[in-house]
Design a protein around this motif. Sequence first.
Motif, PDB file in Angstrom:
ATOM      1  N   TYR A   1       0.791  -1.235   0.040  1.00 47.13           N
ATOM      2  CA  TYR A   1      -0.007   0.176   0.004  1.00 47.13           C
ATOM      3  C   TYR A   1       0.910   1.283  -0.082  1.00 47.13           C
ATOM      4  O   TYR A   1       1.936   1.232   0.573  1.00 47.13           O
TER       5      TYR A   1
ATOM      6  N   VAL B   1       0.334   9.005   0.247  1.00 43.62           N
ATOM      7  CA  VAL B   1      -0.546   9.429  -0.714  1.00 43.62           C
ATOM      8  C   VAL B   1      -1.141  10.800  -0.574  1.00 43.62           C
ATOM      9  O   VAL B   1      -1.753  11.420  -1.368  1.00 43.62           O
TER      10      VAL B   1
ATOM     11  N   ILE C   1      -2.415   3.784  -5.434  1.00 40.56           N
ATOM     12  CA  ILE C   1      -2.641   3.313  -3.992  1.00 40.56           C
ATOM     13  C   ILE C   1      -2.305   2.202  -3.557  1.00 40.56           C
ATOM     14  O   ILE C   1      -1.789   1.912  -2.234  1.00 40.56           O
TER      15      ILE C   1
END
Length: 334
Positions: free
Chosen positions: A122, A126, A137
Motif C-alpha cells: 500500500y 498518498v 494506491i
Amino acid sequence: MPYVSIIIPAHNEERHIDKCLESLLAQDYQDIEIIVVDNGSNDNTPKIVERYVERFGDKVKLLRLERNLGIGGGRNVGAFNASGDILVLVDADMVFPPDYIRKLISPIQRGEALLTTHSTEYVANVASPWVKVQGQIIRSGGKRVGEQFRAIQREFFIRHGGLDPSFQYHADRTFFYKTGAKAIVVEDAYCYHNNPDTAKEIFRRNYWIGRTLLAVMLWEHGAKGLLYATATVLIRLVDLVALPLVVAWPVLQPTTPVLNALILAALLVFTVLTLRMRIIGAESAFERLKLRLIYAPAYRIVRAAGLIAGVLVSLLRGLRVKPQTPPSQVLPEQ
C-alpha cells in the motif's frame, strides 16, 4: 523457531527510518535481529539508528559504509554479517503490520519454500501532490510466484553469492537471473511503502532505473529488449522536450510544415498522456485542477529527465555499474 535477520540498506533515509524500525520492533515474531546498513549517508540517518542501537542493542545493529554500494551491495553486506537462519530484505521507507515477519517466513519455516515475498504494498504517502499524480494506491502483482523475494534461507543466499550490485536499482531481480528460483507469494502478507514525493527523489529514482535499463532489457528479452527500451526512451524524450519546444516556437519560427508538424505532434502526445494520468486523493475541484495542470506535467518532465540522464550515462560508462568489492571483503564500521 528460526532466527531471522532483517536487512535494511539505507542512504539518506532520515525521514523514514524511524517508522520502519518502530514497526519492526513491534513485530509479534521477536526472534529477530535488525541490521541497518548505512550506505554512506550524509544526513542524520546513522545518528537516528544509533539511538535505536543504544535502546535495543540486542535487536538493532548498525553497519556503516564509507561509500554507497547501492541497494544490492547494501543487502549483500548485511547478509554476510547476519546471524539469522532466514534473511528478510526490506527497504528503509517501508512500514509493516505486526504480523508481517511471522507470515512472510512461515512457508520457509515449514520447509515449503526457499524464498517468499509479500502480495501487496500500500502506498504510504498518498497525501503528497507528487504521489497523487502517480496514481497508485496499491501495488499488487496478482501472481502466485514472483521473480523478486523478501525472505530467503540465508545459506541459499550466501551459496549463490547474493545479489549483483552492478544492476543497481534492478539488483533485486539478479538472484532470479542467477538461480531461476522464484519466490512464493504469501497472500496475506503486506506492507506500506513510500513513493518518491519530491522532484529530487523522482529524478534520482528514474536516473537509477535508466542507468541499467538497457542491461535489464537485454538480459530479459535479448535483442527485442532494445526495442522495448528504445520505445520507453522515445516516450520520455517527448515528455522532456514537448513544452520547451512550444515555448521556443516563436523564437525558432519553423518555416517548414515538417518542423511544425513535429512540434505539434510532440505537444499533442504529451498533452494526451498527461490527461490520461490517473489523479488520486484530490479533495476539491481546485486541487484536482492544480494537480492536472502543474504537478502532472512536472512529474512527467522530471521523470523523463532522470531516466534519459541514466540511459545516457549507461551508454558512456557501460550498461551496468562497475562491480564493487565483494560483500564478504567489505569491513563495515560497527
